[in-house]
Motif scaffolding. Sequence first.
Motif, PDB file in Angstrom:
ATOM      1  N   SER A  24      78.079  15.870  67.234  1.00 14.59           N
ATOM      2  CA  SER A  24      77.730  14.522  66.761  1.00 14.59           C
ATOM      3  C   SER A  24      78.831  13.512  67.040  1.00 14.59           C
ATOM      4  N   THR A  25      80.069  13.953  67.244  1.00 12.41           N
ATOM      5  CA  THR A  25      81.188  13.025  67.436  1.00 12.41           C
ATOM      6  C   THR A  25      81.912  13.211  68.761  1.00 12.41           C
ATOM      7  N   CYS A  26      81.638  14.276  69.492  1.00  8.98           N
ATOM      8  CA  CYS A  26      82.385  14.570  70.720  1.00  8.98           C
ATOM      9  C   CYS A  26      81.437  14.857  71.880  1.00  8.98           C
ATOM     10  N   ASP A  27      81.945  14.599  73.075  1.00  9.55           N
ATOM     11  CA  ASP A  27      81.260  15.004  74.305  1.00  9.55           C
ATOM     12  C   ASP A  27      81.811  16.375  74.675  1.00  9.55           C
ATOM     13  N   ILE A  28      81.012  17.420  74.468  1.00 10.70           N
ATOM     14  CA  ILE A  28      81.490  18.788  74.605  1.00 10.70           C
ATOM     15  C   ILE A  28      81.126  19.337  75.978  1.00 10.70           C
ATOM     16  N   THR A  29      82.112  19.931  76.634  1.00  7.93           N
ATOM     17  CA  THR A  29      81.899  20.633  77.890  1.00  7.93           C
ATOM     18  C   THR A  29      82.047  22.121  77.633  1.00  7.93           C
ATOM     19  N   LEU A  30      80.958  22.851  77.782  1.00  8.86           N
ATOM     20  CA  LEU A  30      80.975  24.296  77.594  1.00  8.86           C
ATOM     21  C   LEU A  30      81.111  24.949  78.962  1.00  8.86           C
ATOM     22  N   GLY A  31      82.235  25.636  79.171  1.00  9.67           N
ATOM     23  CA  GLY A  31      82.507  26.210  80.472  1.00  9.67           C
ATOM     24  C   GLY A  31      82.271  27.705  80.513  1.00  9.67           C
ATOM     25  N   ASN A  32      81.975  28.203  81.704  1.00 10.49           N
ATOM     26  CA  ASN A  32      81.821  29.635  81.922  1.00 10.49           C
ATOM     27  C   ASN A  32      83.195  30.293  81.813  1.00 10.49           C
ATOM     28  N   ALA A  33      83.299  31.297  80.926  1.00 10.49           N
ATOM     29  CA  ALA A  33      84.595  31.938  80.697  1.00 10.49           C
ATOM     30  C   ALA A  33      85.165  32.543  81.971  1.00 10.49           C
ATOM     31  N   ARG A  34      84.316  32.996  82.869  1.00 11.43           N
ATOM     32  CA  ARG A  34      84.772  33.597  84.123  1.00 11.43           C
ATOM     33  C   ARG A  34      85.425  32.564  85.036  1.00 11.43           C
ATOM     34  N   HIS A  35      84.970  31.311  84.934  1.00 10.44           N
ATOM     35  CA  HIS A  35      85.473  30.266  85.829  1.00 10.44           C
ATOM     36  C   HIS A  35      86.792  29.664  85.354  1.00 10.44           C
ATOM     37  N   ILE A  36      87.100  29.797  84.069  1.00 10.53           N
ATOM     38  CA  ILE A  36      88.299  29.133  83.536  1.00 10.53           C
ATOM     39  C   ILE A  36      89.300  30.146  82.992  1.00 10.53           C
ATOM     40  N   LYS A  37      89.241  31.353  83.490  1.00  7.59           N
ATOM     41  CA  LYS A  37      90.144  32.396  83.019  1.00  7.59           C
ATOM     42  C   LYS A  37      91.584  32.055  83.380  1.00  7.59           C
ATOM     43  N   ASN A  38      92.496  32.273  82.425  1.00  9.21           N
ATOM     44  CA  ASN A  38      93.902  31.952  82.629  1.00  9.21           C
ATOM     45  C   ASN A  38      94.549  32.969  83.567  1.00  9.21           C
ATOM     46  N   LEU A  39      95.733  32.623  84.063  1.00 12.28           N
ATOM     47  CA  LEU A  39      96.445  33.493  84.983  1.00 12.28           C
ATOM     48  C   LEU A  39      96.943  34.741  84.261  1.00 12.28           C
ATOM     49  N   PRO A  40      96.976  35.880  84.935  1.00 16.14           N
ATOM     50  CA  PRO A  40      97.464  37.114  84.300  1.00 16.14           C
ATOM     51  C   PRO A  40      98.928  36.972  83.884  1.00 16.14           C
ATOM     52  N   GLY A  41      99.263  37.592  82.752  1.00 15.62           N
ATOM     53  CA  GLY A  41     100.636  37.570  82.274  1.00 15.62           C
ATOM     54  C   GLY A  41     100.993  36.366  81.431  1.00 15.62           C
ATOM     55  N   ARG A  42     100.059  35.430  81.280  1.00  9.38           N
ATOM     56  CA  ARG A  42     100.337  34.232  80.479  1.00  9.38           C
ATOM     57  C   ARG A  42      99.318  34.060  79.358  1.00  9.38           C
ATOM     58  N   LYS A  43      98.636  35.118  79.022  1.00 11.06           N
ATOM     59  CA  LYS A  43      97.521  34.986  78.098  1.00 11.06           C
ATOM     60  C   LYS A  43      97.979  35.069  76.650  1.00 11.06           C
ATOM     61  N   THR A  44      97.991  33.943  76.001  1.00  7.83           N
ATOM     62  CA  THR A  44      98.121  33.850  74.546  1.00  7.83           C
ATOM     63  C   THR A  44      97.103  32.822  74.080  1.00  7.83           C
ATOM     64  N   ASP A  45      96.838  32.793  72.798  1.00 10.40           N
ATOM     65  CA  ASP A  45      95.855  31.837  72.293  1.00 10.40           C
ATOM     66  C   ASP A  45      96.293  30.396  72.560  1.00 10.40           C
ATOM     67  N   VAL A  46      97.580  30.131  72.366  1.00  7.71           N
ATOM     68  CA  VAL A  46      98.097  28.778  72.590  1.00  7.71           C
ATOM     69  C   VAL A  46      98.016  28.417  74.073  1.00  7.71           C
ATOM     70  N   ASN A  47      98.422  29.353  74.928  1.00 12.37           N
ATOM     71  CA  ASN A  47      98.370  29.076  76.366  1.00 12.37           C
ATOM     72  C   ASN A  47      96.942  28.899  76.857  1.00 12.37           C
ATOM     73  N   ASP A  48      96.023  29.684  76.298  1.00 15.44           N
ATOM     74  CA  ASP A  48      94.621  29.551  76.706  1.00 15.44           C
ATOM     75  C   ASP A  48      94.070  28.183  76.333  1.00 15.44           C
ATOM     76  N   ALA A  49      94.380  27.716  75.113  1.00 15.75           N
ATOM     77  CA  ALA A  49      93.900  26.405  74.684  1.00 15.75           C
ATOM     78  C   ALA A  49      94.478  25.301  75.572  1.00 15.75           C
ATOM     79  N   ARG A  50      95.776  25.402  75.882  1.00 14.86           N
ATOM     80  CA  ARG A  50      96.398  24.383  76.738  1.00 14.86           C
ATOM     81  C   ARG A  50      95.845  24.457  78.160  1.00 14.86           C
TER      82      ARG A  50
END
Length: 312
Positions: free
Chosen positions: A75-101
Amino acid sequence: MRVCCAGLDVHQAMVVACIIKGPLECKPKVEIREFSTVLSGLLALQDWLSQEGCTDVAMESTGVYWKPIHNILESTCDITLGNARHIKNLPGRKTDVNDARWIAELHRSGLIQKSFVAPLAIRELRDLTRYRKKLKGYETSERNRILKILEDANIKISTYMSDVFGVSGRLMLNALIDSEVIEASHLAELAKRQLRAKIPELTQALNGRVTKHHRSIMKRSFDHLTFLEQQIAEIELDMEQYFAPYQNEIELLDTIPGVGVHVAQSILAEIGVDMSVFPSEAHISSWAGLSPGNNESAGKKKVPERPWAIKL
């Protein structure tokens, strides 16, 4: 490029949110917070995004965990829902904070393709059609289970009846469950219409070895079948009210050969009525999973493995 946007790393119990904002020619300001996924936590997330002036939000489609967040923020935001396979983070850098950034940085650069999310009204229709399909599957399973029990008890009425669960068939099943001795005179009351001409054959077909064990299992399955049929009738009654505004679309879909009312309702509930969200017929075909994928390397095309195929 976006001046202000947010990336959400979604989990079952919590969501990590990262806001990136600032002029495009300068190093942006980054702020990261963690929120609970209970209602109060999601409302706090919504308030924080509003305070920061952030209306562009991106997150990955993680199971069903994205749905409550989408329901609150849409109701308040324009949400972009992405495919998890397409936006996967680089190996060795996976933390919750790094994923959000990482998600926020990709969204800021416009690198996350927006997935189709139907409007709330269509999503409600989808819940009804999918639940009805599930109940119909349970109903078929119970019918097949009863037929197997009849075969195990040497009851061959399915040989002479096209529909064992019609009016006559149900009367005979109830008689078997109640331990009644079914003779030709009794069949005259149970067999209806065309089945009256098959009373001699049905008398022999009902002369089996029905034990107490057979009757017990058959009664449970028959009671469950009756309950499922009642539930399906009730949900179909609700569906009539939900689909009332879409009668014109359903009538158009119903003109397709092989498509009945229930199939038309399922199609409408899956793709909605706004076809502008699909750039072409190729996109909607791909979204429905009907377009074959490609796997080519060094000029050789690899045939995808079919897990359902029988391997000898």
